[in-house]
Write a protein that holds these residues in place. Structure first.
Motif, short mmCIF file in Angstrom:
data_model
loop_
_atom_site.label_atom_id
_atom_site.label_comp_id
_atom_site.label_asym_id
_atom_site.label_seq_id
_atom_site.Cartn_x
_atom_site.Cartn_y
_atom_site.Cartn_z
N ARG A 38 0.83 -1.19 0.00
CA ARG A 38 0.00 0.00 0.00
C ARG A 38 0.87 1.25 0.00
N ILE A 39 0.36 2.29 -0.64
CA ILE A 39 1.11 3.54 -0.79
C ILE A 39 0.51 4.62 0.11
N ARG A 40 1.39 5.33 0.80
CA ARG A 40 0.97 6.39 1.70
C ARG A 40 0.99 7.75 1.00
N LEU A 41 1.98 7.95 0.11
CA LEU A 41 2.17 9.26 -0.55
C LEU A 41 2.68 9.07 -1.96
N VAL A 42 2.24 9.94 -2.86
CA VAL A 42 2.78 9.98 -4.21
C VAL A 42 3.07 11.43 -4.56
N GLY A 43 4.19 11.65 -5.25
CA GLY A 43 4.59 13.02 -5.60
C GLY A 43 5.19 13.10 -6.99
N LEU A 44 5.12 14.30 -7.57
CA LEU A 44 5.69 14.57 -8.88
C LEU A 44 6.50 15.86 -8.80
N LYS A 45 7.73 15.83 -9.30
CA LYS A 45 8.62 16.99 -9.24
C LYS A 45 9.25 17.23 -10.60
N LEU A 46 9.28 18.49 -11.00
CA LEU A 46 9.89 18.90 -12.28
C LEU A 46 11.10 19.77 -11.97
N THR A 47 12.26 19.42 -12.51
CA THR A 47 13.48 20.18 -12.28
C THR A 47 14.17 20.48 -13.60
N GLY A 48 15.35 21.09 -13.51
CA GLY A 48 16.08 21.47 -14.72
C GLY A 48 15.32 22.49 -15.52
#
Length: 385
Positions: free
Chosen positions: A326-336
């Motif tokens: 089971r997943i507690r957290l999901v995230g998306l990050k954009l860099t560069g």
């Protein structure tokens, strides 16, 4: 103290970068863009002679200039060259604003006590061209608007000084199109009431312009009269932009999680376009119910398009999620991130796709970020993500 504001602009920047790497492109019409259904990202002066312009469909451009050579854009190259130029200017200038990937504002106020600002800027422009091989134009005046218009008139590879006493004589005969904030819609509106030159615009009562154009009317009147008190804003690079979601109850619903990722991608991409950024790296993070956290990222061609970012994000999630816990957290990050005026991946997207994004952005900017979106990014039980 009198202000001394310089606007510097790299001439036909994308084309110049390509010609720097391939001298055989010199002197021939060049169109930077992608595919028969794509749009013109930039073009050489030889192509402009035939009426080719940026944002024009490639097919239309080729009808105007059938002998033009089409080159697919290389944002990695353009970003690298932009950073080189920025470093050269930043090393010498007391206050620098990077307005886009190929435009800069310099505040040289007070430097006339030591040497002439105009001569100093000429030497800086020569240094840029000697070290990078890229042509650059500039204009010096007492504010950002006049110096930017001056650079446009000085191109290509030109320079101009517009002293206080020459501002009105310089601006008066020019078309109102030359004022940076005047787009096609505003021009047509002004043209219908007989306002086509800056001189005519400057003599209109400010209150009348306000009635015609709303809150922008006063600002436009001031610029037509050579008045612009906007400061040069110190140059900074934004490092990243991200979004995370923590579930109220740990989830193993893959459809729901992927829908969340798609919604995050759409939200972040809209923010990129609104703030005029492009991303080159996509990262996905998941935190399991036992608090173990894993991150996976990949490099992408510079973009701010929802469908491109979500595609890579979902691929990363599929590679990352291997434990079946089971997943507690999901995230998306954009860099560069690269700061520029290019609001979409103009080398990959079709005219239809660009029109779709522009329409969606207008709706979101007017009615809020949840006003419209992809079905895959919606939670139909509550609201768009």
């Amino acid at each position: 103290m009198d202000r001394a504001i310089v606007h510097m602009d790299l001439d036909s920047f994308f084309v110049s970068c390509e010609r720097r790497n391939n001298s055989q492109l010199n002197g021939i019409p060049i169109i930077i863009g992608g595919g028969d259904r794509g749009v013109v990202a930039s073009c050489s002066y030889e192509a402009r002679y035939y009426g080719v312009r940026s944002a024009m469909p490639i097919k239309a451009a080729m009808r105007l200039c059938p002998d033009a050579r089409i080159i697919r854009g290389d944002m990695d190259l353009y970003s690298k060259m932009s950073h080189e130029v920025t470093e050269i200017i930043e090393e010498k200038v007391p206050l620098l604003e990077k307005a886009s990937i190929d435009e800069f504002y310099l505040d040289l106020s007070g430097m006339d006590r030591f040497f002439g600002c105009y001569q100093w800027t000429q030497e800086l422009a020569s240094r840029v061209m000697d070290h990078t091989g890229l042509p650059i134009s500039f204009a010096l005046s007492n504010n950002k608007t006049v110096s930017k218009i001056g650079t446009g008139e000085a191109k290509p590879v030109g320079h101009m000084e517009i002293k206080d006493t020459m501002i009105r004589p310089f601006l008066n005969p020019l078309s109102v199109r030359k004022i940076p904030m005047v787009g096609e819609v505003t021009y047509q509106l002004l043209s219908r009431v007989g306002i086509r030159t800056i001189h005519t615009l400057s003599e209109m009562p400010a209150e009348v312009l306000q009635k015609i154009l709303g809150k922008n009317g006063i600002d436009l009147w001031r610029k037509a009269n050579g008045i612009d008190e906007n400061p040069v804003v110190p140059y900074t690079e934004r490092k990243s932009i991200s979004s995370e979601h923590t579930f109220e109850k740990d989830s193993i619903n893959i459809i729901e999680i992927k829908s969340l990722i798609t919604g995050m991608a759409e939200k972040l991409a809209h923010k990129l376009r609104k703030e005029k950024w492009l991303t080159s790296t996509v990262s996905v993070k998941i935190r399991y119910a036992n608090f173990d956290t894993e991150i996976k990222q990949c490099r992408v061609s510079y973009t701010s398009a929802d469908h491109t970012i979500s595609k890579y994000a979902l691929e990363l999630f599929d590679k990352l999620y291997t434990r079946r816990m089971r997943i507690r957290l999901v995230g998306l990050k954009l860099t560069g991130l690269v700061h520029g005026e290019y609001q979409m991946n103009i080398f990959e997207d079709t005219q239809e796709m660009m029109n779709l994004y522009q329409s969606m952005d207008k709706i979101k900017n007017r009615f809020g970020k949840h006003a419209v979106g992809r079905a895959s990014g919606f939670d139909f039980n509550t609201k768009p993500l």
